[in-house]
Scaffold this motif. Structure first.
Motif, PDB file in Angstrom:
ATOM      1  N   GLY A  51       5.149  -5.967  -9.067  1.00  0.00           N
ATOM      2  CA  GLY A  51       6.029  -6.833  -8.803  1.00  0.00           C
ATOM      3  C   GLY A  51       5.883  -7.959  -9.041  1.00  0.00           C
ATOM      4  N   GLY A  52       6.602  -8.559  -9.792  1.00  0.00           N
ATOM      5  CA  GLY A  52       6.707 -10.419  -9.633  1.00  0.00           C
ATOM      6  C   GLY A  52       6.469 -10.811  -7.739  1.00  0.00           C
ATOM      7  N   ILE A  53       6.297 -12.147  -7.672  1.00  0.00           N
ATOM      8  CA  ILE A  53       6.290 -12.592  -6.836  1.00  0.00           C
ATOM      9  C   ILE A  53       8.062 -12.404  -6.467  1.00  0.00           C
ATOM     10  CG2 ILE A  53       6.417 -15.206  -5.706  1.00  0.00           C
ATOM     11  CD1 ILE A  53       3.730 -15.351  -7.199  1.00  0.00           C
ATOM     12  N   GLY A  54       8.748 -12.393  -5.001  1.00  0.00           N
ATOM     13  CA  GLY A  54       9.789 -12.519  -4.920  1.00  0.00           C
ATOM     14  C   GLY A  54      10.571 -10.946  -5.101  1.00  0.00           C
ATOM     15  N   ALA A  55       9.844 -10.521  -6.047  1.00  0.00           N
ATOM     16  CA  ALA A  55       9.956  -8.596  -6.479  1.00  0.00           C
ATOM     17  C   ALA A  55      10.930  -7.820  -5.113  1.00  0.00           C
ATOM     18  CB  ALA A  55       9.324  -7.736  -7.446  1.00  0.00           C
ATOM     19  N   GLY A  56      10.413  -7.867  -3.976  1.00  0.00           N
ATOM     20  CA  GLY A  56      10.814  -6.808  -2.382  1.00  0.00           C
ATOM     21  C   GLY A  56       9.411  -6.598  -2.106  1.00  0.00           C
ATOM     22  N   LYS A  57       8.197  -6.717  -2.719  1.00  0.00           N
ATOM     23  CA  LYS A  57       7.406  -5.655  -2.434  1.00  0.00           C
ATOM     24  C   LYS A  57       6.584  -6.035  -0.686  1.00  0.00           C
ATOM     25  CE  LYS A  57       4.460  -7.695  -5.529  1.00  0.00           C
ATOM     26  NZ  LYS A  57       5.289  -8.706  -5.542  1.00  0.00           N
ATOM     27  N   THR A  58       6.906  -7.078   0.245  1.00  0.00           N
ATOM     28  CA  THR A  58       6.435  -6.835   1.003  1.00  0.00           C
ATOM     29  C   THR A  58       7.414  -6.615   1.903  1.00  0.00           C
ATOM     30  OG1 THR A  58       5.085  -8.879   0.545  1.00  0.00           O
ATOM     31  CG2 THR A  58       5.317  -9.311   2.647  1.00  0.00           C
ATOM     32  N   HIS A  59       8.848  -7.236   2.085  1.00  0.00           N
ATOM     33  CA  HIS A  59      10.011  -6.991   2.124  1.00  0.00           C
ATOM     34  C   HIS A  59       9.863  -4.930   2.348  1.00  0.00           C
ATOM     35  CE1 HIS A  59      14.015  -6.852   4.316  1.00  0.00           C
ATOM     36  NE2 HIS A  59      14.265  -6.130   3.447  1.00  0.00           N
ATOM     37  N   PHE A  60       9.577  -4.577   1.356  1.00  0.00           N
ATOM     38  CA  PHE A  60       9.527  -3.346   1.576  1.00  0.00           C
ATOM     39  C   PHE A  60       8.786  -3.141   2.834  1.00  0.00           C
ATOM     40  CE2 PHE A  60       7.987   1.044   0.074  1.00  0.00           C
ATOM     41  CZ  PHE A  60       8.364   1.598   0.184  1.00  0.00           C
ATOM     42  N   ALA A  61       7.516  -3.200   3.067  1.00  0.00           N
ATOM     43  CA  ALA A  61       6.340  -2.920   2.926  1.00  0.00           C
ATOM     44  C   ALA A  61       6.669  -3.205   4.727  1.00  0.00           C
ATOM     45  CB  ALA A  61       4.777  -4.386   2.822  1.00  0.00           C
ATOM     46  N   ARG A  62       7.175  -4.032   5.294  1.00  0.00           N
ATOM     47  CA  ARG A  62       7.165  -4.640   6.087  1.00  0.00           C
ATOM     48  C   ARG A  62       8.006  -3.544   6.907  1.00  0.00           C
ATOM     49  NH1 ARG A  62       8.001 -11.015   5.015  1.00  0.00           N
ATOM     50  NH2 ARG A  62       5.390 -11.539   5.748  1.00  0.00           N
ATOM     51  N   CYS A  63       8.577  -3.725   6.645  1.00  0.00           N
ATOM     52  CA  CYS A  63      10.394  -2.291   7.158  1.00  0.00           C
ATOM     53  C   CYS A  63       9.463  -1.197   7.129  1.00  0.00           C
ATOM     54  CB  CYS A  63      11.329  -1.703   5.419  1.00  0.00           C
ATOM     55  SG  CYS A  63      12.404  -3.476   5.767  1.00  0.00           S
ATOM     56  N   LEU A  64       8.064  -0.890   5.900  1.00  0.00           N
ATOM     57  CA  LEU A  64       7.497   0.304   5.715  1.00  0.00           C
ATOM     58  C   LEU A  64       7.166   0.231   7.375  1.00  0.00           C
ATOM     59  CD1 LEU A  64       6.358   2.522   2.958  1.00  0.00           C
ATOM     60  CD2 LEU A  64       5.208   2.254   5.503  1.00  0.00           C
ATOM     61  N   ILE A  65       6.489  -0.510   7.128  1.00  0.00           N
ATOM     62  CA  ILE A  65       5.116  -0.690   8.262  1.00  0.00           C
ATOM     63  C   ILE A  65       6.253  -0.853  10.121  1.00  0.00           C
ATOM     64  CG2 ILE A  65       3.624  -1.714   9.960  1.00  0.00           C
ATOM     65  CD1 ILE A  65       2.853  -3.081   6.500  1.00  0.00           C
ATOM     66  N   HIS A  66       7.312  -1.637  10.106  1.00  0.00           N
ATOM     67  CA  HIS A  66       7.759  -1.145  11.379  1.00  0.00           C
ATOM     68  C   HIS A  66       8.534  -0.115  11.460  1.00  0.00           C
ATOM     69  CE1 HIS A  66       9.024  -6.107  11.169  1.00  0.00           C
ATOM     70  NE2 HIS A  66       7.809  -5.336  12.118  1.00  0.00           N
ATOM     71  N   ALA A  67       8.846   0.877  10.526  1.00  0.00           N
ATOM     72  CA  ALA A  67       9.175   2.372  10.874  1.00  0.00           C
ATOM     73  C   ALA A  67       8.282   3.390  11.043  1.00  0.00           C
ATOM     74  CB  ALA A  67       9.915   2.394   9.389  1.00  0.00           C
ATOM     75  N   LEU A  68       7.613   2.901  10.695  1.00  0.00           N
ATOM     76  CA  LEU A  68       6.454   3.824  11.628  1.00  0.00           C
ATOM     77  C   LEU A  68       5.763   3.633  13.096  1.00  0.00           C
ATOM     78  CD1 LEU A  68       4.127   4.663   8.249  1.00  0.00           C
ATOM     79  CD2 LEU A  68       5.477   6.281   9.437  1.00  0.00           C
ATOM     80  N   GLN A  69       6.086   1.949  13.431  1.00  0.00           N
ATOM     81  CA  GLN A  69       5.065   1.583  14.507  1.00  0.00           C
ATOM     82  C   GLN A  69       6.013   2.175  15.329  1.00  0.00           C
ATOM     83  OE1 GLN A  69       5.470  -2.715  14.057  1.00  0.00           O
ATOM     84  NE2 GLN A  69       2.778  -2.084  13.991  1.00  0.00           N
ATOM     85  N   GLU A  70       5.421   2.364  16.590  1.00  0.00           N
ATOM     86  CA  GLU A  70       6.367   2.794  18.296  1.00  0.00           C
ATOM     87  C   GLU A  70       6.966   2.045  18.580  1.00  0.00           C
ATOM     88  OE1 GLU A  70       3.730   5.544  20.530  1.00  0.00           O
ATOM     89  OE2 GLU A  70       3.505   6.255  18.315  1.00  0.00           O
ATOM     90  N   ALA A  71       6.452   0.968  18.396  1.00  0.00           N
ATOM     91  CA  ALA A  71       6.644  -0.906  18.988  1.00  0.00           C
ATOM     92  C   ALA A  71       6.859  -1.720  18.329  1.00  0.00           C
ATOM     93  CB  ALA A  71       6.280  -1.125  20.279  1.00  0.00           C
ATOM     94  N   PRO A  72       7.351  -2.103  16.940  1.00  0.00           N
ATOM     95  CA  PRO A  72       7.432  -2.949  16.101  1.00  0.00           C
ATOM     96  C   PRO A  72       6.830  -4.220  16.321  1.00  0.00           C
ATOM     97  CG  PRO A  72       9.528  -1.530  15.883  1.00  0.00           C
ATOM     98  CD  PRO A  72       9.401  -1.682  17.175  1.00  0.00           C
ATOM     99  N   GLU A  73       5.867  -4.459  15.453  1.00  0.00           N
ATOM    100  CA  GLU A  73       5.632  -5.798  15.837  1.00  0.00           C
ATOM    101  C   GLU A  73       4.763  -6.589  14.729  1.00  0.00           C
ATOM    102  OE1 GLU A  73       0.509  -5.605  14.984  1.00  0.00           O
ATOM    103  OE2 GLU A  73       1.139  -3.887  16.511  1.00  0.00           O
TER     104      GLU A  73
END
Length: 157
Positions: free
Chosen positions: A37-59
Motif C-alpha cells: 500500500g502507499g505511504i499512509g495506507a495503514g501498513k505500519t499501524h497494522f504491524a504495530r497493533c499485531l506486534i503489540h498483540a503478540l507481546q506479553e509486555a508491549p514495548e
C-alpha cells in the motif's frame, strides 16, 4: 497478481487494530505477511497493533524504515518486522537474513515489491488502500497456500 480472496473495509484505526489482533492469535513461525500500500495506507499501524498483540509486555514498536528490520521476541515465537522502502537491491534481504527468517520466524514485510522473486509463495498478502478522504482503509487479502483459508478467510466473515 491473483484476485483478492477476501476484501474488508476498515473504518477507523481501531478497526485496523482489532483485525491485526484477531489475525495475531493464529500466527506461528514460518508465517509471512506481505503488507502493501502507499505511504499512509495503514501498513505500519497494522504491524504495530499485531506486534503489540503478540507481546506479553508491549514495548515501543518503531517503524523499521531506517534500520530495515526490527526483531521481537513474542509468545508465538520470534517476529521480524521489515520495511523495505529504502532497499536498493533484493539481494540485501539475503544479507539481512530475512529470507532465512521466512522459514523460522513470523515475518511482517512492508513494501514487499522490493523482494521481487524472493517473496515466499506461501505468504498472506495484505494490500491497503485509502478512500479519497483517507479516513477509510480498504484491505484486499490474497493467498494461495491453504494454511490461510481458515485463518485469513475467517477475518472477512
Amino acid at each position: 497478481m491473483t484476485s483478492p480472496r477476501a476484501q474488508l473495509t476498515l473504518h477507523s484505526p481501531e478497526e485496523t487494530c482489532a483485525l491485526a489482533e484477531r489475525l495475531s492469535a493464529s500466527l506461528r513461525p514460518g508465517d509471512v505477511l506481505l503488507l502493501s500500500g502507499g505511504i499512509g495506507a495503514g501498513k505500519t499501524h497494522f504491524a504495530r497493533c499485531l506486534i503489540h498483540a503478540l507481546q506479553e509486555a508491549p514495548e515501543d514498536v518503531p517503524s523499521p524504515t531506517f534500520t530495515l528490520v526490527q526483531v521481537y521476541d513474542t509468545g508465538a515465537g520470534e517476529l521480524w518486522h521489515a520495511d523495505l522502502y529504502r532497499l536498493s537491491d533484493p539481494d540485501q534481504c539475503v544479507e539481512l537474513g530475512l529470507t532465512d527468517a521466512f522459514e523460522d520466524a513470523i515475518c511482517l514485510v512492508e513494501w514487499p515489491d522490493r523482494l521481487e522473486d524472493l517473496a515466499p509463495g506461501n505468504a498472506l498478502s495484505l494490500d491497503f488502500t485509502t478512500d479519497e478522504r483517507e479516513t477509510v482503509r480498504h484491505l484486499a487479502m490474497r493467498w494461495t497456500d491453504p494454511r490461510w483459508d481458515t485463518r485469513a478467510g475467517s477475518l472477512a466473515a
